[in-house]
Design an enzyme around this catalytic site. Sequence first.
Site, PDB file in Angstrom:
ATOM      1  CD  GLU A  35      -2.157 -39.074 -28.312  1.00  0.00           C
ATOM      2  OE1 GLU A  35      -2.595 -37.917 -27.809  1.00  0.00           O
ATOM      3  OE2 GLU A  35      -2.791 -40.176 -28.180  1.00  0.00           O
ATOM      4  NE  ARG A 260      -6.933 -25.554 -28.064  1.00  0.00           N
ATOM      5  CZ  ARG A 260      -6.590 -26.810 -28.054  1.00  0.00           C
ATOM      6  NH1 ARG A 260      -5.539 -27.128 -27.461  1.00  0.00           N
ATOM      7  NH2 ARG A 260      -6.903 -27.365 -29.104  1.00  0.00           N
ATOM      8  CE  LYS A 270      -5.144 -34.726 -32.078  1.00  0.00           C
ATOM      9  NZ  LYS A 270      -3.555 -35.016 -31.987  1.00  0.00           N
TER      10      LYS A 270
HETATM   11  P1  ATP Z   1      -6.479 -31.609 -29.628  1.00  0.00           P
HETATM   12  O1  ATP Z   1      -6.639 -30.693 -28.315  1.00  0.00           O
HETATM   13  O2  ATP Z   1      -7.418 -31.058 -30.909  1.00  0.00           O
HETATM   14  O3  ATP Z   1      -6.866 -32.978 -29.289  1.00  0.00           O
HETATM   15  P2  ATP Z   1      -4.081 -31.732 -29.346  1.00  0.00           P
HETATM   16  O4  ATP Z   1      -3.462 -30.725 -28.642  1.00  0.00           O
HETATM   17  O5  ATP Z   1      -4.272 -32.858 -28.375  1.00  0.00           O
HETATM   18  O6  ATP Z   1      -5.328 -31.234 -30.043  1.00  0.00           O
HETATM   19  P3  ATP Z   1      -1.874 -32.858 -30.461  1.00  0.00           P
HETATM   20  O7  ATP Z   1      -1.354 -34.015 -31.327  1.00  0.00           O
HETATM   21  O8  ATP Z   1      -1.255 -33.379 -29.111  1.00  0.00           O
HETATM   22  O9  ATP Z   1      -3.238 -32.556 -30.415  1.00  0.00           O
HETATM   23  O10 ATP Z   1      -1.290 -31.461 -30.976  1.00  0.00           O
HETATM   24  C1  ATP Z   1       0.157 -31.208 -31.645  1.00  0.00           C
HETATM   25  C2  ATP Z   1       0.652 -30.035 -31.345  1.00  0.00           C
HETATM   26  O11 ATP Z   1      -0.284 -29.015 -31.885  1.00  0.00           O
HETATM   27  C3  ATP Z   1       0.775 -29.487 -29.837  1.00  0.00           C
HETATM   28  O12 ATP Z   1       2.062 -28.887 -29.852  1.00  0.00           O
HETATM   29  C4  ATP Z   1      -0.210 -28.668 -29.381  1.00  0.00           C
HETATM   30  O13 ATP Z   1       0.164 -27.451 -28.695  1.00  0.00           O
HETATM   31  C5  ATP Z   1      -0.472 -27.822 -31.008  1.00  0.00           C
HETATM   32  N1  ATP Z   1      -1.858 -27.454 -31.051  1.00  0.00           N
HETATM   33  C6  ATP Z   1      -3.053 -28.311 -31.068  1.00  0.00           C
HETATM   34  N2  ATP Z   1      -4.096 -27.698 -31.072  1.00  0.00           N
HETATM   35  C7  ATP Z   1      -3.867 -26.217 -31.447  1.00  0.00           C
HETATM   36  C8  ATP Z   1      -4.654 -25.083 -31.561  1.00  0.00           C
HETATM   37  N3  ATP Z   1      -5.851 -25.169 -31.690  1.00  0.00           N
HETATM   38  N4  ATP Z   1      -3.823 -23.960 -32.072  1.00  0.00           N
HETATM   39  C9  ATP Z   1      -2.568 -24.140 -31.878  1.00  0.00           C
HETATM   40  N5  ATP Z   1      -1.846 -25.041 -31.717  1.00  0.00           N
HETATM   41  C10 ATP Z   1      -2.467 -26.190 -31.585  1.00  0.00           C
END
Ligand code: ATP
Length: 561
Positions: A35, A260, A270
């Site tokens: 996102e 994660r 984020k």
């Molecule tokens: P945040 O929780 O930091 O806001 P998010 O998951 O909402 O991150 P996205 O842009 O939706 O952010 O994430 C993109 C991809 O990265 C998704 O498939 C998510 O599962 C993966 N992802 C996000 N954070 C992690 C992490 N800490 N370790 C591994 N993969 C991750």
Amino acid sequence: MAEEKATKNFIRDIINRDRKDGKNDGRVHTRFPSEPNGYLHIGHAKSICLNYGIARDYNGKFNLRFDDTNPRAEEQEYVDSIIEDVKWLGVDWQDRLFYASDHFAQMYEYAVQLIKKGKAYVCDQTLDGVREYRGTITEPGKESPFRERSLEENLDLFERMKEGEFPDGSKTLRAKIDMSHPDLLMRDPVMYRILHAEHHRTGGEWCIYPMYDWAHGLEDSIEKITHSICTLEFETHRQLYDWFLDELEIFHSRQIEFARLNLSHTVLSKRKLLELVEEGYVAGWDDPRMPTISGFRRRGYTPESIRSFCKKIGVAKMNSIVDMVVLENSIREELNKKAMRVMAVLRPLKVVITNYPEGEEEELDAVNNPEDPDAGVRKVPFSRELYIEKDDFQEEPHKKFFRLAPGKEVRLRYAYFVTCEEVIKNEKSEVVELRCTYDPETRGGDSPDGRKVMGTIHWVSAKHALGAEVRLYDHLFTKRDPNEAEEGKDHKENLNPNSLEILTDCKLEPSLKNAEAGSRFQFERLGYFFADPVDSSEGKPVFNRTATLRDTWAKIEMKGK
Ligand code: ATP
Ligand code: MG
């Protein structure tokens, strides 16, 4: 990203089985769905390396995708930064860059199909009302009073929602599933909401936007993603994604969840990172203390070091915290072999060699990298006045101090043995200069009579030194898990007040005058340093410390226990 070999893990086991069973004709197609509401962090790097590595190893395909379904939080700046970071990691998505917003029309069609099947309805409850009727884990929800609207009315209202007839929040489109379903996510979830907002790509074309849970599975389906790899928190959403795909009878990706990445002494959310940027706790998303890809890049990390870290930590089903040391070691290992070694004095103390002839100077041979025989040698100038590191001198040395002290002899690296004869202080009794003598017979660093010295220290010739700014970085948070905060406080309570130290009076060996912005060095005995690409200028490099030579933090934490 060609160098890494495949590693076995449970995800690859599943893919192997699918291929053996002839699923999707053996095709493997993954994606990284992000996102654009912030910069990518090291957790995202893990997901990117995992997805891209799988596509590469199975001769499959990889899509870079933006989940741009929320115009309120999303910006072009984030899209641009994500593209830059993914590219920098070494990923080639070829022509497969997609946006959820590319599929808005198709998603709208799918929603109409569900309405026609009697599986979706327009609801006039406010979001609060929806929440109130949802029930709890122990109590079933109540059905919306709008649930039994006729097919025609639903189609008409949904179209008028799209045409912009209704204000924000006044209506939603909801899936008609089951208000007493044990899983709350299945209790008639919202599929569309009204939002009169400018979208960074579609502008004002749409005023209804798909909810993430509705859009996500559709994106995978439309792009024919075979294995939709995501983090554990989406496990509970899988049932809902499946329901949508089954009702629509469209292509079904297999979702696989993994734990994660959590990294010690930092936060990987984020929302929290955005807060640090917006509230000025750091200088920006690419502040070298940030766990963002752009932060690590600015700190001096290489794409190789981040990829090797991601490979080393592997994938698991259990959440845990990986120590920052593991990441630091991956850049240390790389730079130990690759970075040229130079001498730099960060906190200078002047030394005058009283028996070295005034006005004279000479050049000494210094080894560029003992780990790399091809790196060769360079010349470093030596003269009567030098700088050494302040803490390489102690007036009253403690027992285990083997560096310079009154009456003691040490080796100046690549140069001579010197003995401290006199200590000069200012009116505040601070040591400002040392008078030393040198032994001309020890040129190059060895004595002809075989006498030994305990310590070897680095130095820079005062006359030839290049003045520079050097920034030392430390953990952004003092706690291993910054989220462990006292009652009523949050992670910001655990910010490290000493995470940045700027030294403006550093003395570097003159060869660094030509250091290109973006180049990396080992400053002998001090760590790995990176010529900051933004703040360096011609002949005036500014250095960021990428990592110390060894992990100094473990010791500090042990002491604190
Ligand atoms: P945040 O929780 O930091 O806001 P998010 O998951 O909402 O991150 P996205 O842009 O939706 O952010 O994430 C993109 C991809 O990265 C998704 O498939 C998510 O599962 C993966 N992802 C996000 N954070 C992690 C992490 N800490 N370790 C591994 N993969 C991750
Ligand atoms: Mg997310």
